[in-house]
Design an enzyme around this catalytic site. Structure first.
Site, PDB file in Angstrom:
ATOM      1  N   LYS A 159       0.050 -11.679  10.426  1.00  0.00           N
ATOM      2  CA  LYS A 159       0.255 -11.763  11.890  1.00  0.00           C
ATOM      3  C   LYS A 159      -0.312 -13.088  12.413  1.00  0.00           C
ATOM      4  CE  LYS A 159       0.446  -6.799  12.811  1.00  0.00           C
ATOM      5  NZ  LYS A 159       1.778  -6.588  13.354  1.00  0.00           N
ATOM      6  N   ASP A 189      -0.984  -7.053   2.706  1.00  0.00           N
ATOM      7  CA  ASP A 189      -1.476  -6.324   3.874  1.00  0.00           C
ATOM      8  C   ASP A 189      -0.834  -7.052   5.038  1.00  0.00           C
ATOM      9  OD1 ASP A 189      -2.953  -5.761   6.261  1.00  0.00           O
ATOM     10  OD2 ASP A 189      -4.492  -4.852   5.011  1.00  0.00           O
ATOM     11  N   HIS A 190       0.146  -6.423   5.680  1.00  0.00           N
ATOM     12  CA  HIS A 190       0.968  -7.211   6.609  1.00  0.00           C
ATOM     13  C   HIS A 190       0.182  -7.717   7.814  1.00  0.00           C
ATOM     14  CE1 HIS A 190       1.649  -3.455   8.914  1.00  0.00           C
ATOM     15  NE2 HIS A 190       2.113  -4.216   9.892  1.00  0.00           N
ATOM     16  N   TYR A 191      -1.018  -7.136   8.070  1.00  0.00           N
ATOM     17  CA  TYR A 191      -1.821  -7.673   9.172  1.00  0.00           C
ATOM     18  C   TYR A 191      -2.260  -9.116   8.881  1.00  0.00           C
ATOM     19  CZ  TYR A 191      -1.741  -4.185  12.702  1.00  0.00           C
ATOM     20  OH  TYR A 191      -1.310  -3.404  13.736  1.00  0.00           O
ATOM     21  N   HIS A 221      -5.863  -2.644   7.136  1.00  0.00           N
ATOM     22  CA  HIS A 221      -5.566  -3.638   8.171  1.00  0.00           C
ATOM     23  C   HIS A 221      -6.801  -4.041   8.982  1.00  0.00           C
ATOM     24  CE1 HIS A 221      -1.572  -2.686   7.038  1.00  0.00           C
ATOM     25  NE2 HIS A 221      -1.362  -1.676   7.859  1.00  0.00           N
ATOM     26  N   LYS A 248       0.839  -1.207   0.000  1.00  0.00           N
ATOM     27  CA  LYS A 248       0.000   0.000   0.000  1.00  0.00           C
ATOM     28  C   LYS A 248       0.877   1.262   0.000  1.00  0.00           C
ATOM     29  CE  LYS A 248      -0.201   0.920   4.783  1.00  0.00           C
ATOM     30  NZ  LYS A 248      -0.533   1.287   5.998  1.00  0.00           N
ATOM     31  N   LYS A 294     -11.374   1.041  15.613  1.00  0.00           N
ATOM     32  CA  LYS A 294     -10.727   2.184  16.281  1.00  0.00           C
ATOM     33  C   LYS A 294      -9.252   2.158  15.952  1.00  0.00           C
ATOM     34  CE  LYS A 294     -11.952   1.060  20.761  1.00  0.00           C
ATOM     35  NZ  LYS A 294     -12.021   1.306  22.210  1.00  0.00           N
ATOM     36  N   MET A 336     -10.699 -15.213  27.428  1.00  0.00           N
ATOM     37  CA  MET A 336     -12.146 -15.116  27.539  1.00  0.00           C
ATOM     38  C   MET A 336     -12.452 -14.592  28.930  1.00  0.00           C
ATOM     39  SD  MET A 336     -15.182 -15.852  26.320  1.00  0.00           S
ATOM     40  CE  MET A 336     -15.452 -17.217  25.224  1.00  0.00           C
ATOM     41  N   ARG A 363      -5.628 -10.781  21.364  1.00  0.00           N
ATOM     42  CA  ARG A 363      -4.666  -9.680  21.320  1.00  0.00           C
ATOM     43  C   ARG A 363      -3.585 -10.011  20.298  1.00  0.00           C
ATOM     44  NH1 ARG A 363      -2.952  -8.493  26.648  1.00  0.00           N
ATOM     45  NH2 ARG A 363      -1.155  -9.762  26.266  1.00  0.00           N
TER      46      ARG A 363
HETATM   47  N1  NDP Z   1      -3.131 -12.933  28.686  1.00  0.00           N
HETATM   48  C1  NDP Z   1      -3.044 -11.669  28.935  1.00  0.00           C
HETATM   49  O1  NDP Z   1      -2.028 -11.032  28.651  1.00  0.00           O
HETATM   50  C2  NDP Z   1      -4.187 -10.962  29.560  1.00  0.00           C
HETATM   51  C3  NDP Z   1      -4.035  -9.638  29.865  1.00  0.00           C
HETATM   52  N2  NDP Z   1      -5.038  -8.968  30.440  1.00  0.00           N
HETATM   53  C4  NDP Z   1      -4.814  -7.552  30.729  1.00  0.00           C
HETATM   54  O2  NDP Z   1      -5.660  -7.110  31.759  1.00  0.00           O
HETATM   55  C5  NDP Z   1      -6.037  -5.757  31.567  1.00  0.00           C
HETATM   56  C6  NDP Z   1      -7.558  -5.633  31.584  1.00  0.00           C
HETATM   57  O3  NDP Z   1      -8.082  -6.422  30.518  1.00  0.00           O
HETATM   58  P1  NDP Z   1      -9.392  -6.030  29.735  1.00  0.00           P
HETATM   59  O4  NDP Z   1     -10.502  -5.735  30.705  1.00  0.00           O
HETATM   60  O5  NDP Z   1      -9.622  -7.090  28.733  1.00  0.00           O
HETATM   61  O6  NDP Z   1      -8.956  -4.733  28.925  1.00  0.00           O
HETATM   62  P2  NDP Z   1      -8.964  -3.155  29.228  1.00  0.00           P
HETATM   63  O7  NDP Z   1      -9.416  -2.888  30.616  1.00  0.00           O
HETATM   64  O8  NDP Z   1      -7.676  -2.636  28.780  1.00  0.00           O
HETATM   65  O9  NDP Z   1     -10.017  -2.652  28.182  1.00  0.00           O
HETATM   66  C7  NDP Z   1     -11.321  -3.122  28.156  1.00  0.00           C
HETATM   67  C8  NDP Z   1     -12.158  -2.284  27.253  1.00  0.00           C
HETATM   68  O10 NDP Z   1     -12.486  -1.074  27.898  1.00  0.00           O
HETATM   69  C9  NDP Z   1     -12.150   0.024  27.065  1.00  0.00           C
HETATM   70  N3  NDP Z   1     -11.730   1.124  27.918  1.00  0.00           N
HETATM   71  C10 NDP Z   1     -10.608   1.228  28.645  1.00  0.00           C
HETATM   72  N4  NDP Z   1     -10.604   2.395  29.328  1.00  0.00           N
HETATM   73  C11 NDP Z   1     -11.769   3.028  29.003  1.00  0.00           C
HETATM   74  C12 NDP Z   1     -12.333   4.267  29.372  1.00  0.00           C
HETATM   75  N5  NDP Z   1     -11.728   5.103  30.200  1.00  0.00           N
HETATM   76  N6  NDP Z   1     -13.535   4.585  28.844  1.00  0.00           N
HETATM   77  C13 NDP Z   1     -14.163   3.727  27.990  1.00  0.00           C
HETATM   78  N7  NDP Z   1     -13.670   2.556  27.606  1.00  0.00           N
HETATM   79  C14 NDP Z   1     -12.486   2.203  28.108  1.00  0.00           C
HETATM   80  C15 NDP Z   1     -11.018  -0.478  26.199  1.00  0.00           C
HETATM   81  O11 NDP Z   1     -10.920   0.318  25.035  1.00  0.00           O
HETATM   82  P3  NDP Z   1      -9.506   0.356  24.230  1.00  0.00           P
HETATM   83  O12 NDP Z   1      -9.334  -0.983  23.651  1.00  0.00           O
HETATM   84  O13 NDP Z   1      -9.716   1.422  23.225  1.00  0.00           O
HETATM   85  O14 NDP Z   1      -8.458   0.713  25.242  1.00  0.00           O
HETATM   86  C16 NDP Z   1     -11.488  -1.882  25.945  1.00  0.00           C
HETATM   87  O15 NDP Z   1     -12.486  -1.899  24.959  1.00  0.00           O
HETATM   88  C17 NDP Z   1      -5.460  -5.339  30.209  1.00  0.00           C
HETATM   89  O16 NDP Z   1      -4.288  -4.640  30.437  1.00  0.00           O
HETATM   90  C18 NDP Z   1      -5.163  -6.668  29.535  1.00  0.00           C
HETATM   91  O17 NDP Z   1      -4.098  -6.592  28.634  1.00  0.00           O
HETATM   92  C19 NDP Z   1      -6.221  -9.554  30.727  1.00  0.00           C
HETATM   93  C20 NDP Z   1      -6.417 -10.880  30.456  1.00  0.00           C
HETATM   94  C21 NDP Z   1      -5.407 -11.707  29.850  1.00  0.00           C
HETATM   95  O1  LIG Z   2       0.966  -0.109   7.855  1.00  0.00           O
HETATM   96  C1  LIG Z   2       1.252   0.497   8.879  1.00  0.00           C
HETATM   97  O2  LIG Z   2       1.417  -0.200  10.012  1.00  0.00           O
HETATM   98  C2  LIG Z   2       2.197   0.335  11.085  1.00  0.00           C
HETATM   99  C3  LIG Z   2       1.875  -0.531  12.301  1.00  0.00           C
HETATM  100  O3  LIG Z   2       2.241  -1.848  12.046  1.00  0.00           O
HETATM  101  P1  LIG Z   2       2.380  -2.883  13.266  1.00  0.00           P
HETATM  102  O4  LIG Z   2       2.679  -4.170  12.609  1.00  0.00           O
HETATM  103  O5  LIG Z   2       3.475  -2.356  14.134  1.00  0.00           O
HETATM  104  O6  LIG Z   2       1.071  -2.867  13.968  1.00  0.00           O
HETATM  105  C4  LIG Z   2       1.866   1.778  11.338  1.00  0.00           C
HETATM  106  O7  LIG Z   2       2.773   2.325  12.291  1.00  0.00           O
HETATM  107  C5  LIG Z   2       2.005   2.563  10.045  1.00  0.00           C
HETATM  108  O8  LIG Z   2       1.571   3.902  10.263  1.00  0.00           O
HETATM  109  C6  LIG Z   2       1.179   1.950   8.947  1.00  0.00           C
HETATM  110  O9  LIG Z   2       1.514   2.558   7.703  1.00  0.00           O
END
Ligand code: NDP
Ligand SMILES: O=C1O[C@H](COP(=O)(O)O)[C@@H](O)[C@H](O)[C@H]1O
Length: 354
Positions: free
Chosen positions: A55, A50-52, A113, A21, A196, A242, A233
């Protein structure tokens, strides 16, 4: 656009071109480009990368969905309330302002992506794993997306973005966007797919978050604690988990949010996960187009975003300012709430020790 010609055809050889792209800037320019490339190469020779799609956990989507009985009856509008596909970066355009400003976050991340990821989440089961069967199903999803509604879009631009000398002072380019897509078909009618993406935010991650509906007739009164969520993730630290409600261990009959967790670093210790490009270049050499974008897919994806992009380009849709290092404009979280996403409060993740 970068074209890399892998091998020149001769007797017994083959010619394949890998195209990176941007594939144009909108529907018209992308089609023009496709026509030009199409005059030089046949579609089976063209590898739109599309490198995604390279992944590990994106490639896992088809396996998760179609090799597990568990998900088959759940993966639909009857059980799923909303789906988020999220890309966050904790750094700005840093030296790429000149390129980025002409494209913006929707063309840079969402139209390609995140939309590709959406296809894998939403598509029907392909007849087989043959590239054409998979891509046929992806095209059907894209063609079922209804026009984007203005009130389901929030754009942002981080403060300081225009300080980059390669970015025009009056730039209207979004560095953040939340866009809701709706798929008009039997499986997904009414389910918002929330895409997003943002730069210069408070964290770096890419994930798919599938949020399930509340349990009807909840005798435990536990809805406030949070709904079931299935999270894939993609990065960093690949994981699939889950979020579910369990009994709080102890004498009382109370409930708590916990998780079933597959953390790759823990489960697959010592396993090297290939880089996306490494895998995709190998696919090209092997002649496997499964993880590459077909011309009609590209066309359908531009069709979805072109009307919105043209309005942004004309300055009719303005990005809201947000602070670097923040979550982006607060209006984006508000849009999420309106779309039906219910944030879990009080869930605490206790990372396992290796
Ligand atoms: N195996 C692993 O590594 C695991 C890790 N975890 C970790 O535990 C933590 C909590 O997990 P989880 O509850 O799933 O994720 P988060 O609490 O990070 O996010 C949950 C959701 O809430 C949204 N959100 C966060 N802050 C706000 C806000 N202020 N207002 C509105 N929406 C918000 C997030 O949006 P957005 O995505 O835009 O931030 C996302 O959609 C995370 O850091 C996660 O990585 C949990 C389970 C397993
Ligand atoms: O294609 C692009 O992807 C990267 C992010 O790639 P990632 O594999 O690190 O998630 C982004 O930084 C760049 O702006 C975009 O052109």
């Amino acid at each position: 656009m970068l074209i890399c010609r892998l091998f020149v055809a001769n007797l017994g050889g083959w010619t394949r071109v890998v195209v990176e792209k941007p594939f144009g800037k909108d529907l018209e320019s992308a089609e023009e480009l496709s026509t030009q490339i199409g005059e030089l190469f046949e579609e089976p020779q063209i590898y739109r990368i599309d490198h995604y799609l390279g992944k590990e956990l994106v490639q896992n989507m088809l396996v998760l969905r179609f090799a597990n009985r568990l998900f088959l009856p759940l993966w639909n509008r009857d059980n799923i309330d909303n789906v988020q596909i999220v890309f966050r970066e904790d750094f700005g355009t840093e030296g790429r302002g000149g390129y980025f400003d002409q494209y913006g976050i929707i063309r840079d991340i969402i139209q390609n992506h995140l939309l590709q990821v959406l296809c894998l989440v939403a598509m029907e089961k392909p007849v087989s794993l043959k590239p054409e069967h998979i891509r046929d199903e992806k095209v059907k999803v894209l063609e079922s997306v209804v026009p984007i509604s203005d009130d389901e879009v929030v754009l942002g631009q981080y403060e300081g973005y225009r300080d980059d000398p390669t970015v025009p002072d009056e730039s209207n380019t979004p560095t953040f966007a939340t866009v809701i897509l709706r798929i008009h078909n039997e499986r997904w009618e009414g389910v918002p797919f929330i895409l997003k993406a943002g730069k210069a935010l408070n964290s770096r991650k890419a994930e798919i978050r599938v949020q399930f509906k509340d349990v009807p007739g909840d005798i435990f009164k536990c809805q406030k604690q949070g709904r079931n969520e299935f999270v894939i993730r993609l990065q960093p630290s690949e994981a699939i988990y889950m979020k579910l409600t369990v009994k709080q261990p102890g004498l009382e009959m109370s409930t708590v949010q916990s998780e079933l967790d597959l953390s790759y670093g823990q489960r697959y210790q010592g396993v090297t996960i290939p880089e996306a490009y490494e895998r995709l270049i190998l696919d090209t050499i092997r002649g496997d187009q499964q993880h590459f974008v077909r011309r009609d897919e590209l066309k359908a994806s531009w069709k979805i975003f072109t009307p919105l992009l043209h309005r942004i380009d004309r300055g009719e849709f303005k990005p809201l300012p947000y602070k670097p290092g923040s979550r982006g404009p607060a209006e984006a979280d508000e849009l999420l709430r309106k779309a039906g996403y219910v944030q879990t409060h009080g869930y605490i993740w206790i990372p396992p020790t290796l």
